[in-house]
Design an enzyme around this catalytic site. Structure first.
Site, PDB file in Angstrom:
ATOM      1  CB  ALA A  27      -0.914  -0.011   1.219  1.00 12.45           C
ATOM      2  CE  LYS A 158       2.691 -13.059  -8.060  1.00 12.58           C
ATOM      3  NZ  LYS A 158       3.563 -12.944  -6.940  1.00 12.58           N
ATOM      4  CG  HIS A 250       4.522 -11.876 -12.691  1.00 14.71           C
ATOM      5  ND1 HIS A 250       3.266 -11.416 -12.395  1.00 14.71           N
ATOM      6  CD2 HIS A 250       5.258 -11.679 -11.570  1.00 14.71           C
ATOM      7  CE1 HIS A 250       3.251 -10.956 -11.151  1.00 14.71           C
ATOM      8  NE2 HIS A 250       4.445 -11.113 -10.629  1.00 14.71           N
ATOM      9  NE  ARG A 356      17.432 -12.388 -25.936  1.00 17.28           N
ATOM     10  CZ  ARG A 356      18.138 -11.282 -25.693  1.00 17.28           C
ATOM     11  NH1 ARG A 356      18.037 -10.664 -24.541  1.00 17.28           N
ATOM     12  NH2 ARG A 356      18.955 -10.789 -26.590  1.00 17.28           N
ATOM     13  CD  GLN A 387      10.578  -4.973 -14.669  1.00 16.69           C
ATOM     14  OE1 GLN A 387       9.584  -4.292 -14.613  1.00 16.69           O
ATOM     15  NE2 GLN A 387      10.933  -5.768 -13.684  1.00 16.69           N
ATOM     16  NE  ARG A 478      26.645 -14.010 -17.370  1.00 20.10           N
ATOM     17  CZ  ARG A 478      27.534 -13.203 -16.797  1.00 20.10           C
ATOM     18  NH1 ARG A 478      28.176 -13.619 -15.716  1.00 20.10           N
ATOM     19  NH2 ARG A 478      27.767 -12.001 -17.271  1.00 20.10           N
TER      20      ARG A 478
HETATM   21  C1  BG6 Z   1       5.995 -10.029  -7.489  1.00 22.14           C
HETATM   22  C2  BG6 Z   1       6.776 -11.154  -6.879  1.00 22.14           C
HETATM   23  O1  BG6 Z   1       4.780 -10.498  -8.004  1.00 22.14           O
HETATM   24  O2  BG6 Z   1       6.749  -9.448  -8.541  1.00 22.14           O
HETATM   25  C3  BG6 Z   1       8.121 -10.677  -6.403  1.00 22.14           C
HETATM   26  O3  BG6 Z   1       6.039 -11.688  -5.787  1.00 22.14           O
HETATM   27  C4  BG6 Z   1       8.871  -9.963  -7.495  1.00 22.14           C
HETATM   28  O4  BG6 Z   1       8.898 -11.770  -5.919  1.00 22.14           O
HETATM   29  C5  BG6 Z   1       7.983  -8.904  -8.124  1.00 22.14           C
HETATM   30  O5  BG6 Z   1      10.020  -9.360  -6.921  1.00 22.14           O
HETATM   31  C6  BG6 Z   1       8.657  -8.297  -9.337  1.00 22.14           C
HETATM   32  O6  BG6 Z   1       7.893  -7.217  -9.794  1.00 22.14           O
HETATM   33  P1  BG6 Z   1       8.585  -6.030 -10.603  1.00 22.14           P
HETATM   34  O7  BG6 Z   1       7.453  -5.207 -11.058  1.00 22.14           O
HETATM   35  O8  BG6 Z   1       9.504  -5.354  -9.644  1.00 22.14           O
HETATM   36  O9  BG6 Z   1       9.342  -6.683 -11.700  1.00 22.14           O
END
Ligand code: BG6
Length: 515
Positions: A27, A158, A250, A356, A387, A478
């Site tokens: 928040a 989530k 994601h 990629r 990003q 890596r």
């Molecule tokens: C969150 C994960 O959903 O996304 C985290 O729980 C992760 O572990 C984060 O660090 C990454 O988000 P962003 O926007 O910083 O790439």
């Protein structure tokens, strides 16, 4: 006052936004700042009120002090930022209550009504709280704090369960109190600029869509790397691991958007229908197409970096994966046989998220003698860098100017920072605005969530039942070598690593690609 109330237009809407879990980290770091940006840029409706709700006893003033520290004027640093900040803070209030107390939510309802008087009240609740109390809050909201005449919407984030069964359980419980249309399930990656742009890139450029299939694409890689560990979040992370934390949501969402068929329209349901089809066409994941890793301590430049299990909230014998690489396949006509490789990890050498796309070799390439024996290095590669340093670039072969015929790999590079002067919005800004507008396109529908869990649950169960031991990798490295073997097994080499070390043909001998 009364006369003034009588003159208010009751059809003019007002929105009350309640951040439940207002004193939490998300928040403070993301939600209040995103609301401020929306206000600053005049995206919030004219009439709005923001409430923080949490258990701590705070006054309105204390809430304002707390959140003011994280509000930033991103766009106009020298302009009227502090005036705007004060105006925003004056519209923020606080109510202290328990998360399962209908009485406390009824008290909030009274306070909201006082602010909404004379207008059409719409209410948005952002649940910035642990998932085990989602249902309690939603019950209290639906029974005691719903808008009587306007809309009521709830944003949740989530984890939505930890497997298919628990996710279905949560969906069922939420749907006892809310319709699917009232639920906005966030995957904040869908709010990222370049992820949203994926469909524009593909469907509005003739040069891409015809190439978007097994005929021209050799493999697709979805990569998420972080250069920090679970610092401070070990407790949460240990019961989830990287596959649940990043891949099941994601990366899978990016994959679905990337691979879906052309939707009938840009309407949320049309897009989500296509995404679900992709998820449901995916081949069940095989254990031998997965590798997992966990970071260990490392000393570099005199500085010591902790192991995952050094985190006091993590059991010393934890087998939780902080890194994973997987090979996925979509068994449909468009993608048959094309490996979709995912890689996600924490405590690595760099931070980046990207897609990629490696294209096939040029048939009968006239210039093959100029490329040496490694034809993989000469194929086109499209990179969508989500990003940092947002960019889209296409690697092409180009003649080095001069006499003779020397060819190099160059980039057609659309680097956002150079091309666009506008700041890139934070994902939460876009998602909050969409929820206010009732736009579901960037939120996860329940059947999508179900399909995502159906794909990953058997694998996660297998890994857990077999107590698979993760391969250790040093903090800041890596990642585990197993990721290279997995890629090589599918005739793929990781594009990110080849790009960092263009001279190194591969970390391990790569089998020649058979086309
Ligand atoms: C969150 C994960 O959903 O996304 C985290 O729980 C992760 O572990 C984060 O660090 C990454 O988000 P962003 O926007 O910083 O790439």
């Amino acid at each position: 006052m009364l006369c003034w109330v009588l003159f208010l237009d009751k059809t003019e809407p007002t929105i009350s936004i309640t951040v439940v879990g207002a004193s939490g980290d998300l928040a403070k770091r993301k939600i209040f700042p995103a609301l401020f940006v929306l206000f600053y840029e005049d995206h919030l409706p004219k009439h709005f009120t923001i409430y923080g709700y949490a258990r701590s006893k705070l006054t309105d003033e204390e809430l304002r002090n707390m959140i003011s520290k994280t509000l930033t004027c991103r766009i106009d640093k020298w302009g009227n930022c502090s005036d705007k900040r004060d105006q925003f803070l004056q519209r923020c209030f606080y109510h202290s209550g328990q998360y399962n107390s209908e009485e406390n939510f009824s008290e909030l309802d009274i306070k909201l009504k006082e602010k909404e008087v004379g207008r059409l009240p719409n209410r948005l609740f952002f649940l910035s709280i642990p998932p085990n109390i989602f249902v309690d809050v939603v019950r209290c909201v639906s029974r005691c704090t719903s808008s009587a005449t306007g809309w009521t919407r709830v944003i949740v984030e989530k984890p939505f369960g930890r497997d298919l069964e628990s996710s279905r359980e949560m969906t069922k419980s939420l749907q006892q109190y809310l319709t699917e249309g009232q639920i906005f399930r966030i995957d904040h990656y869908l709010g990222k600029e370049l992820v949203e742009n994926l469909s524009v890139l593909r469907f509005s450029n003739l040069v891409f869509e015809p190439l978007w299939s097994r005929t021209y694409i050799r493999n697709v890689q979805l990569i998420f790397l972080e250069d920090f560990g679970t610092e401070g979040r070990g407790g949460y992370f240990d019961s989830y691991g990287i596959i649940r934390d990043i891949m099941q949501n994601h990366l899978l969402q990016m994959l679905a958007l990337f691979a879906m068929e052309t939707p009938v329209s840009l309407d949320a349901e049309d897009i989500r229908n296509e995404k679900v089809k992709v998820l449901r066409s995916m081949r069940p994941l095989q254990l031998d197409d997965v590798i997992i890793g966990q970071y260990k301590g490392h000393i570099k430049g005199g500085k010591s970096y902790p192991a995952y299990t050094d985190d006091p909230t993590v059991p010393k014998d934890s087998l939780t994966a902080t890194f994973s690489a997987l090979a996925l396949f979509i068994d449909n006509a468009r993608w048959d046989g094309v490996p979709f490789l995912m890689k996600a990890g924490k405590a690595l050498h760099t931070r980046r998220a990207e897609i990629r796309v490696q294209f096939r070799h040029v048939p009968g390439n006239l210039f093959k003698t100029n490329f040496g024996t490694d034809l993989d290095k000469a194929t086109n590669e499209l990179v969508i860098r989500v990003q940092p340093d947002e960019a889209i670039y296409l690697k092409i072969n180009n003649k080095i100017p001069g006499l003779g015929m020397r060819i190099d790999r160059s980039k057609l590079n659309l680097l956002y920072a150079t091309r666009y002067s506008n700041a890139i919005p934070d994902a939460y800004e876009r998602l909050l605005l969409d929820a206010i507008k009732g736009e579901h396109r960037l939120f996860i529908r329940s059947d999508e969530l179900d399909a995502a869990w159906a794909l990953f649950t058997p694998l996660l169960k297998d890994l857990e039942e077999k107590k698979t031991v993760p391969e250790l990798y040093p903090y800041g490295s890596r990642g585990p070598i197993g990721a290279h073997y997995l890629a090589a097994k599918h005739n793929v080499r990781w594009g990110d690593l080849s790009e960092e070390n263009p001279e190194v043909s591969s970390y391990i001998p790569i089998h020649r690609m058979v086309e």
